[in-house]
Design a protein around this motif. Structure first.
Motif, PDB file in Angstrom:
ATOM      1  N   PRO A  32       0.814  -1.226   0.000  1.00 40.30           N
ATOM      2  CA  PRO A  32       0.000   0.000   0.000  1.00 40.30           C
ATOM      3  C   PRO A  32       0.841   1.268   0.000  1.00 40.30           C
ATOM      4  O   PRO A  32       0.457   2.275  -0.613  1.00 40.30           O
ATOM      5  CB  PRO A  32      -0.817  -0.140   1.292  1.00 40.30           C
ATOM      6  N   LEU A  33       1.999   1.255   0.677  1.00 43.11           N
ATOM      7  CA  LEU A  33       2.834   2.453   0.737  1.00 43.11           C
ATOM      8  C   LEU A  33       3.312   2.859  -0.654  1.00 43.11           C
ATOM      9  O   LEU A  33       3.186   4.026  -1.066  1.00 43.11           O
ATOM     10  CB  LEU A  33       4.029   2.189   1.655  1.00 43.11           C
ATOM     11  N   LEU A  34       3.856   1.902  -1.404  1.00 43.03           N
ATOM     12  CA  LEU A  34       4.372   2.218  -2.742  1.00 43.03           C
ATOM     13  C   LEU A  34       3.242   2.594  -3.697  1.00 43.03           C
ATOM     14  O   LEU A  34       3.423   3.436  -4.576  1.00 43.03           O
ATOM     15  CB  LEU A  34       5.154   1.029  -3.293  1.00 43.03           C
ATOM     16  N   LEU A 138     -18.748  -3.737   3.987  1.00 45.63           N
ATOM     17  CA  LEU A 138     -18.769  -4.646   2.839  1.00 45.63           C
ATOM     18  C   LEU A 138     -17.357  -5.023   2.408  1.00 45.63           C
ATOM     19  O   LEU A 138     -17.106  -6.166   2.014  1.00 45.63           O
ATOM     20  CB  LEU A 138     -19.520  -4.002   1.670  1.00 45.63           C
ATOM     21  N   TRP A 139     -16.407  -4.082   2.457  1.00 41.79           N
ATOM     22  CA  TRP A 139     -15.022  -4.421   2.145  1.00 41.79           C
ATOM     23  C   TRP A 139     -14.530  -5.551   3.042  1.00 41.79           C
ATOM     24  O   TRP A 139     -13.957  -6.538   2.576  1.00 41.79           O
ATOM     25  CB  TRP A 139     -14.109  -3.202   2.345  1.00 41.79           C
ATOM     26  N   PRO A 244     -12.524   2.510  -3.433  1.00 39.76           N
ATOM     27  CA  PRO A 244     -12.662   3.968  -3.356  1.00 39.76           C
ATOM     28  C   PRO A 244     -11.690   4.675  -4.293  1.00 39.76           C
ATOM     29  O   PRO A 244     -10.927   4.043  -5.032  1.00 39.76           O
ATOM     30  CB  PRO A 244     -12.312   4.250  -1.896  1.00 39.76           C
ATOM     31  N   ALA A 245     -11.710   5.996  -4.232  1.00 41.42           N
ATOM     32  CA  ALA A 245     -10.720   6.785  -4.950  1.00 41.42           C
ATOM     33  C   ALA A 245      -9.350   6.554  -4.325  1.00 41.42           C
ATOM     34  O   ALA A 245      -9.218   6.033  -3.208  1.00 41.42           O
ATOM     35  CB  ALA A 245     -11.082   8.266  -4.889  1.00 41.42           C
ATOM     36  N   ALA A 246      -8.304   6.945  -5.042  1.00 43.62           N
ATOM     37  CA  ALA A 246      -6.939   6.654  -4.605  1.00 43.62           C
ATOM     38  C   ALA A 246      -6.613   7.264  -3.250  1.00 43.62           C
ATOM     39  O   ALA A 246      -5.779   6.740  -2.513  1.00 43.62           O
ATOM     40  CB  ALA A 246      -5.944   7.149  -5.654  1.00 43.62           C
ATOM     41  N   ARG A 247      -7.275   8.355  -2.887  1.00 40.45           N
ATOM     42  CA  ARG A 247      -6.976   9.003  -1.612  1.00 40.45           C
ATOM     43  C   ARG A 247      -7.375   8.126  -0.433  1.00 40.45           C
ATOM     44  O   ARG A 247      -6.874   8.307   0.674  1.00 40.45           O
ATOM     45  CB  ARG A 247      -7.685  10.349  -1.523  1.00 40.45           C
ATOM     46  N   GLU A 248      -8.293   7.161  -0.653  1.00 40.56           N
ATOM     47  CA  GLU A 248      -8.724   6.244   0.408  1.00 40.56           C
ATOM     48  C   GLU A 248      -8.061   4.875   0.276  1.00 40.56           C
ATOM     49  O   GLU A 248      -8.511   3.906   0.895  1.00 40.56           O
ATOM     50  CB  GLU A 248     -10.248   6.071   0.355  1.00 40.56           C
ATOM     51  N   LEU A 249      -6.996   4.804  -0.505  1.00 35.22           N
ATOM     52  CA  LEU A 249      -6.360   3.526  -0.803  1.00 35.22           C
ATOM     53  C   LEU A 249      -5.872   2.808   0.450  1.00 35.22           C
ATOM     54  O   LEU A 249      -6.087   1.604   0.618  1.00 35.22           O
ATOM     55  CB  LEU A 249      -5.196   3.770  -1.770  1.00 35.22           C
ATOM     56  N   THR A 250      -5.229   3.529   1.370  1.00 37.31           N
ATOM     57  CA  THR A 250      -4.672   2.883   2.557  1.00 37.31           C
ATOM     58  C   THR A 250      -5.757   2.274   3.430  1.00 37.31           C
ATOM     59  O   THR A 250      -5.637   1.138   3.899  1.00 37.31           O
ATOM     60  CB  THR A 250      -3.855   3.905   3.371  1.00 37.31           C
ATOM     61  N   GLY A 251      -6.837   3.022   3.637  1.00 40.74           N
ATOM     62  CA  GLY A 251      -7.941   2.494   4.430  1.00 40.74           C
ATOM     63  C   GLY A 251      -8.597   1.295   3.771  1.00 40.74           C
ATOM     64  O   GLY A 251      -9.014   0.347   4.448  1.00 40.74           O
ATOM     65  N   PHE A 252      -8.676   1.322   2.441  1.00 45.04           N
ATOM     66  CA  PHE A 252      -9.257   0.207   1.705  1.00 45.04           C
ATOM     67  C   PHE A 252      -8.445  -1.069   1.925  1.00 45.04           C
ATOM     68  O   PHE A 252      -8.991  -2.128   2.251  1.00 45.04           O
ATOM     69  CB  PHE A 252      -9.315   0.565   0.217  1.00 45.04           C
ATOM     70  N   MET A 255      -8.880  -2.463   5.436  1.00 46.34           N
ATOM     71  CA  MET A 255     -10.125  -3.211   5.617  1.00 46.34           C
ATOM     72  C   MET A 255     -10.061  -4.577   4.922  1.00 46.34           C
ATOM     73  O   MET A 255     -10.549  -5.574   5.456  1.00 46.34           O
ATOM     74  CB  MET A 255     -11.309  -2.407   5.056  1.00 46.34           C
ATOM     75  N   VAL A 256      -9.434  -4.620   3.740  1.00 47.82           N
ATOM     76  CA  VAL A 256      -9.296  -5.899   3.033  1.00 47.82           C
ATOM     77  C   VAL A 256      -8.420  -6.851   3.840  1.00 47.82           C
ATOM     78  O   VAL A 256      -8.727  -8.048   3.979  1.00 47.82           O
ATOM     79  CB  VAL A 256      -8.705  -5.665   1.625  1.00 47.82           C
ATOM     80  N   SER A 257      -7.321  -6.332   4.395  1.00 44.29           N
ATOM     81  CA  SER A 257      -6.446  -7.176   5.213  1.00 44.29           C
ATOM     82  C   SER A 257      -7.151  -7.638   6.476  1.00 44.29           C
ATOM     83  O   SER A 257      -7.006  -8.799   6.895  1.00 44.29           O
ATOM     84  CB  SER A 257      -5.179  -6.402   5.576  1.00 44.29           C
ATOM     85  N   LEU A 258      -7.913  -6.745   7.091  1.00 44.28           N
ATOM     86  CA  LEU A 258      -8.664  -7.120   8.288  1.00 44.28           C
ATOM     87  C   LEU A 258      -9.665  -8.220   7.964  1.00 44.28           C
ATOM     88  O   LEU A 258      -9.807  -9.195   8.724  1.00 44.28           O
ATOM     89  CB  LEU A 258      -9.389  -5.891   8.854  1.00 44.28           C
ATOM     90  N   GLY A 259     -10.357  -8.092   6.835  1.00 47.60           N
ATOM     91  CA  GLY A 259     -11.304  -9.121   6.431  1.00 47.60           C
ATOM     92  C   GLY A 259     -10.629 -10.457   6.186  1.00 47.60           C
ATOM     93  O   GLY A 259     -11.124 -11.507   6.628  1.00 47.60           O
TER      94      GLY A 259
END
Length: 365
Positions: A32-34, A138-139, A244-252, A255-259
């Motif tokens: 996610p960082l890169l 949902l994510w 989401p848009a790229a600005r929400e990439l880290t949160g996305f 959530m995917v990793s948490l799921g």
């Protein structure tokens, strides 16, 4: 290392966390960082395709290591090569950081540090509202369902169908492949194609479970693998549609990793202590269809096609109820047909009695 034969799952988890937890965490967070850095250096281009590329790397590592690396290289040489590769990886990350610092203007970086903005494309993305809590749930749910499907199908294949070496590589490869397809080319996930395939795959699983003892092992492996591929395509395809848009990439990605972690905890730690049999496989299949229904009902465009849209929704609900009934019946019959059932970390034991006519009854483990 665990020495008892009871419930070593937590012991193994703690051991792995101590031995490989830190480097694994560091390597995982660089993805996610890169990708976030990519949004700053390449404004207007989507970073999500890089997630498909990273899964290509995971798939190659999965297939190359047990067949090409481990049989040829000793452990000490593997360690030396991996350490050198890790150093090179760190140097490349440092080079990317220096390039980012030189090329990206100071304002976006200062705003990102303060949390006010997210890069040079923030103005274009600012018009899009931040994802609501329901979308974030949902994510998590879609990622958890995909992870639970992977692990429960692996259990089904390797413990109830054919305990063959390296068979676990097949479901994991298919799982990674669905990530690659969905995030690499969004148009490859089309609901008009995958919705009928989902019904067909779930119906095939019901037939396989009903004829479990009669079907050849290769038919079962092929059927369960196909169902896993279709269900994961639906889960990950809907995940891409909701990204989401790229600005929400880290949160996305968080959530995917948490799921994914929650799905793994459910199948590996909770299910063996709660269910007497592999019922988590049935629940994962039901959850897939339920989440697909939720995603459809949440998409207002589905109801724009008044005739076909509503007819499809009715068919989905009917299919969900039928699937729930048949899988629930199969799960109950597995326990009801056995004189005794016992489950632990290593698998499920069943004692069944069969009538052999004049030879009398015989019990099988």
């Amino acid at each position: 290392k665990p020495t008892d034969s009871g419930a070593p799952a937590l012991h193994i988890l703690v051991l792995l966390a101590i031995c490989v937890g830190a480097p694994y965490l560091l390597l995982s967070t660089t993805g996610p960082l890169l990708q976030r850095w990519f949004t700053w250096t390449h404004p207007g281009r989507t970073p999500y395709r890089l997630y498909a590329v990273s899964n290509v790397g995971s798939l190659l590592g999965l297939l190359i290591y047990p067949f090409a690396v481990e049989p040829v290289l000793g452990l000490h040489r593997q360690t030396a090569i991996w350490s050198c590769s890790y150093a090179a990886f760190a140097a490349l990350c440092a080079w990317c950081a220096v390039r980012l610092w030189r090329e990206v203007p100071a304002e976006p970086k200062r705003a990102a540090r303060s949390g006010e903005d997210d890069g040079p494309d923030a103005d274009a993305e600012g018009a899009q509202a931040r994802p609501a809590a329901g979308r974030r749930v949902l994510w998590v749910a879609l990622a958890a369902c995909g992870s639970a499907l992977l692990l429960s199908t692996t259990n089904q294949l390797t413990q109830d169908v054919a305990p063959a070496p390296f068979l676990w590589v097949l479901p994991l490869s298919l799982y990674l492949l669905t990530f690659i397809v969905c995030f690499g080319r969004e148009r490859w996930y089309d609901r008009r194609v995958w919705a009928p395939l989902l019904f067909a795959g779930l119906a095939g699983v019901v037939v396989l479970l009903d004829r479990f003892s009669d079907a050849p092992w290769w038919v079962q492996v092929a059927g369960f693998s196909a169902a896993l591929t279709i269900c994961c395509m639906v889960c990950h395809g809907e995940l891409v549609r909701l990204k989401p848009a790229a600005r929400e990439l880290t949160g996305f990605y968080l959530m995917v990793s948490l799921g994914g972690a929650l799905g793994g905890v459910f199948v590996s730690l909770i299910a063996p202590g709660v269910f007497p049999d592999y019922w988590e496989f049935h629940l994962a299949l039901i959850a897939t269809l339920a989440l697909f229904c939720v995603c459809l009902f949440a998409d207002k465009r589905v109801f724009l096609h008044r005739g076909w849209g509503r007819l499809g929704c009715v068919a989905l609900v009917d299919g969900f109820l039928a699937l729930d009934y048949y899988l629930g019946t199969d799960a109950q019959s597995r326990v009801a047909d056995a004189l005794a059932t016992s489950r632990n970390f290593y698998g499920v034991l069943r004692v069944k009695e069969y009538d052999h006519g004049t030879a009398g009854n015989a019990r099988y483990l």
